[in-house]
Write a protein that holds these residues in place. Sequence first.
Motif, PDB file in Angstrom:
ATOM      1  N   PHE A 196       0.820  -1.210   0.000  1.00 41.30           N
ATOM      2  CA  PHE A 196       0.000   0.000   0.000  1.00 41.30           C
ATOM      3  C   PHE A 196       0.856   1.263   0.000  1.00 41.30           C
ATOM      4  O   PHE A 196       0.332   2.360   0.039  1.00 41.30           O
ATOM      5  N   GLU A 197       2.175   1.108  -0.026  1.00 43.41           N
ATOM      6  CA  GLU A 197       3.084   2.241   0.128  1.00 43.41           C
ATOM      7  C   GLU A 197       3.782   2.662  -1.161  1.00 43.41           C
ATOM      8  O   GLU A 197       3.893   3.842  -1.437  1.00 43.41           O
ATOM      9  N   THR A 198       4.292   1.706  -1.935  1.00 42.87           N
ATOM     10  CA  THR A 198       5.081   2.019  -3.113  1.00 42.87           C
ATOM     11  C   THR A 198       4.205   2.667  -4.175  1.00 42.87           C
ATOM     12  O   THR A 198       3.207   2.094  -4.614  1.00 42.87           O
ATOM     13  N   GLU A 199       4.582   3.860  -4.587  1.00 43.10           N
ATOM     14  CA  GLU A 199       3.759   4.631  -5.523  1.00 43.10           C
ATOM     15  C   GLU A 199       3.491   3.871  -6.819  1.00 43.10           C
ATOM     16  O   GLU A 199       2.373   3.872  -7.330  1.00 43.10           O
ATOM     17  N   ASP A 200       4.505   3.198  -7.353  1.00 43.51           N
ATOM     18  CA  ASP A 200       4.339   2.456  -8.618  1.00 43.51           C
ATOM     19  C   ASP A 200       3.386   1.276  -8.492  1.00 43.51           C
ATOM     20  O   ASP A 200       2.867   0.789  -9.487  1.00 43.51           O
ATOM     21  N   ALA A 201       3.151   0.796  -7.284  1.00 42.31           N
ATOM     22  CA  ALA A 201       2.289  -0.371  -7.068  1.00 42.31           C
ATOM     23  C   ALA A 201       0.824   0.006  -6.885  1.00 42.31           C
ATOM     24  O   ALA A 201      -0.023  -0.871  -6.745  1.00 42.31           O
ATOM     25  N   GLN A 202       0.509   1.307  -6.893  1.00 44.42           N
ATOM     26  CA  GLN A 202      -0.863   1.744  -6.644  1.00 44.42           C
ATOM     27  C   GLN A 202      -1.665   1.788  -7.955  1.00 44.42           C
ATOM     28  O   GLN A 202      -1.142   2.223  -8.981  1.00 44.42           O
ATOM     29  N   PRO A 203      -2.926   1.365  -7.905  1.00 43.19           N
ATOM     30  CA  PRO A 203      -3.751   1.402  -9.121  1.00 43.19           C
ATOM     31  C   PRO A 203      -4.150   2.836  -9.469  1.00 43.19           C
ATOM     32  O   PRO A 203      -4.195   3.702  -8.588  1.00 43.19           O
ATOM     33  N   SER A 204      -4.446   3.049 -10.732  1.00 45.66           N
ATOM     34  CA  SER A 204      -4.947   4.357 -11.162  1.00 45.66           C
ATOM     35  C   SER A 204      -6.347   4.551 -10.592  1.00 45.66           C
ATOM     36  O   SER A 204      -7.001   3.576 -10.194  1.00 45.66           O
ATOM     37  N   PRO A 205      -6.844   5.788 -10.549  1.00 45.42           N
ATOM     38  CA  PRO A 205      -8.209   6.006 -10.040  1.00 45.42           C
ATOM     39  C   PRO A 205      -9.266   5.185 -10.779  1.00 45.42           C
ATOM     40  O   PRO A 205     -10.182   4.648 -10.162  1.00 45.42           O
ATOM     41  N   ILE A 206      -9.127   5.047 -12.086  1.00 48.15           N
ATOM     42  CA  ILE A 206     -10.091   4.260 -12.870  1.00 48.15           C
ATOM     43  C   ILE A 206      -9.980   2.784 -12.496  1.00 48.15           C
ATOM     44  O   ILE A 206     -10.990   2.107 -12.283  1.00 48.15           O
ATOM     45  N   SER A 207      -8.754   2.272 -12.387  1.00 52.32           N
ATOM     46  CA  SER A 207      -8.558   0.877 -11.996  1.00 52.32           C
ATOM     47  C   SER A 207      -9.056   0.631 -10.583  1.00 52.32           C
ATOM     48  O   SER A 207      -9.647  -0.419 -10.299  1.00 52.32           O
ATOM     49  N   LEU A 208      -8.843   1.594  -9.696  1.00 52.78           N
ATOM     50  CA  LEU A 208      -9.286   1.441  -8.314  1.00 52.78           C
ATOM     51  C   LEU A 208     -10.810   1.377  -8.241  1.00 52.78           C
ATOM     52  O   LEU A 208     -11.367   0.556  -7.508  1.00 52.78           O
ATOM     53  N   GLU A 209     -11.495   2.191  -9.023  1.00 54.95           N
ATOM     54  CA  GLU A 209     -12.962   2.158  -9.035  1.00 54.95           C
ATOM     55  C   GLU A 209     -13.468   0.790  -9.500  1.00 54.95           C
ATOM     56  O   GLU A 209     -14.362   0.206  -8.880  1.00 54.95           O
ATOM     57  N   LYS A 210     -12.866   0.264 -10.562  1.00 53.19           N
ATOM     58  CA  LYS A 210     -13.247  -1.067 -11.048  1.00 53.19           C
ATOM     59  C   LYS A 210     -12.933  -2.126  -9.990  1.00 53.19           C
ATOM     60  O   LYS A 210     -13.733  -3.034  -9.750  1.00 53.19           O
ATOM     61  N   HIS A 211     -11.784  -1.986  -9.347  1.00 52.54           N
ATOM     62  CA  HIS A 211     -11.368  -2.937  -8.322  1.00 52.54           C
ATOM     63  C   HIS A 211     -12.359  -2.943  -7.154  1.00 52.54           C
ATOM     64  O   HIS A 211     -12.722  -4.006  -6.652  1.00 52.54           O
ATOM     65  N   LEU A 212     -12.811  -1.784  -6.731  1.00 51.19           N
ATOM     66  CA  LEU A 212     -13.775  -1.704  -5.626  1.00 51.19           C
ATOM     67  C   LEU A 212     -15.106  -2.349  -5.996  1.00 51.19           C
ATOM     68  O   LEU A 212     -15.753  -2.985  -5.159  1.00 51.19           O
ATOM     69  N   GLN A 213     -15.499  -2.239  -7.252  1.00 51.84           N
ATOM     70  CA  GLN A 213     -16.714  -2.911  -7.719  1.00 51.84           C
ATOM     71  C   GLN A 213     -16.539  -4.428  -7.649  1.00 51.84           C
ATOM     72  O   GLN A 213     -17.475  -5.148  -7.293  1.00 51.84           O
ATOM     73  N   GLU A 214     -15.346  -4.902  -7.986  1.00 53.49           N
ATOM     74  CA  GLU A 214     -15.075  -6.347  -7.913  1.00 53.49           C
ATOM     75  C   GLU A 214     -15.171  -6.841  -6.469  1.00 53.49           C
ATOM     76  O   GLU A 214     -15.692  -7.927  -6.220  1.00 53.49           O
ATOM     77  N   TRP A 215     -14.681  -6.033  -5.515  1.00 57.89           N
ATOM     78  CA  TRP A 215     -14.823  -6.396  -4.100  1.00 57.89           C
ATOM     79  C   TRP A 215     -16.291  -6.496  -3.719  1.00 57.89           C
ATOM     80  O   TRP A 215     -16.707  -7.451  -3.057  1.00 57.89           O
ATOM     81  N   GLN A 216     -17.092  -5.518  -4.117  1.00 54.77           N
ATOM     82  CA  GLN A 216     -18.524  -5.530  -3.785  1.00 54.77           C
ATOM     83  C   GLN A 216     -19.205  -6.773  -4.352  1.00 54.77           C
ATOM     84  O   GLN A 216     -20.013  -7.412  -3.673  1.00 54.77           O
ATOM     85  N   GLU A 217     -18.878  -7.117  -5.581  1.00 63.02           N
ATOM     86  CA  GLU A 217     -19.465  -8.316  -6.195  1.00 63.02           C
ATOM     87  C   GLU A 217     -19.029  -9.574  -5.446  1.00 63.02           C
ATOM     88  O   GLU A 217     -19.841 -10.473  -5.224  1.00 63.02           O
ATOM     89  N   TRP A 218     -17.763  -9.646  -5.068  1.00 63.41           N
ATOM     90  CA  TRP A 218     -17.255 -10.816  -4.358  1.00 63.41           C
ATOM     91  C   TRP A 218     -17.948 -10.956  -3.008  1.00 63.41           C
ATOM     92  O   TRP A 218     -18.404 -12.030  -2.644  1.00 63.41           O
TER      93      TRP A 218
END
Length: 113
Positions: free
Chosen positions: A12-34
């Motif tokens: 959660f710390e390394t800047e290069d390892a963080q998703p883009s805002p668009i990817s993060l939004e999609k990722h959060l939707q995947e969590w909700q579905e799961w």
Amino acid sequence: MNEFLMIFRRDFETEDAQPSPISLEKHLQEWQEWYSNLAAQNLLVQPLRRWDGSGKIVKKNKSVINGPYAEIKESVGGMIVVLADDYEEAAEIAKDAPILKLGGNVEIRMAVR
């Protein structure tokens, strides 16, 4: 059925390892579905609990250091408790955890009665 704790970790710390805002939004939707899928199957005992990225560690000599683990970048992002018959079934549930798509991992622990 047994209760299994699933601990979600990733960098959660390394800047290069963080998703883009668009990817993060999609990722959060995947969590909700799961989660919705687990809840619909009555497998979700305790919903996601998020934890901050900092923390403290108390050592044997009673010294207190910043944590959770200063020597590694990976930290706990959240946890849930699910129902499964055994570790194999719990691992199958964990294989669909969205954290894996971001390079994270899932630690599984069974509750001891």
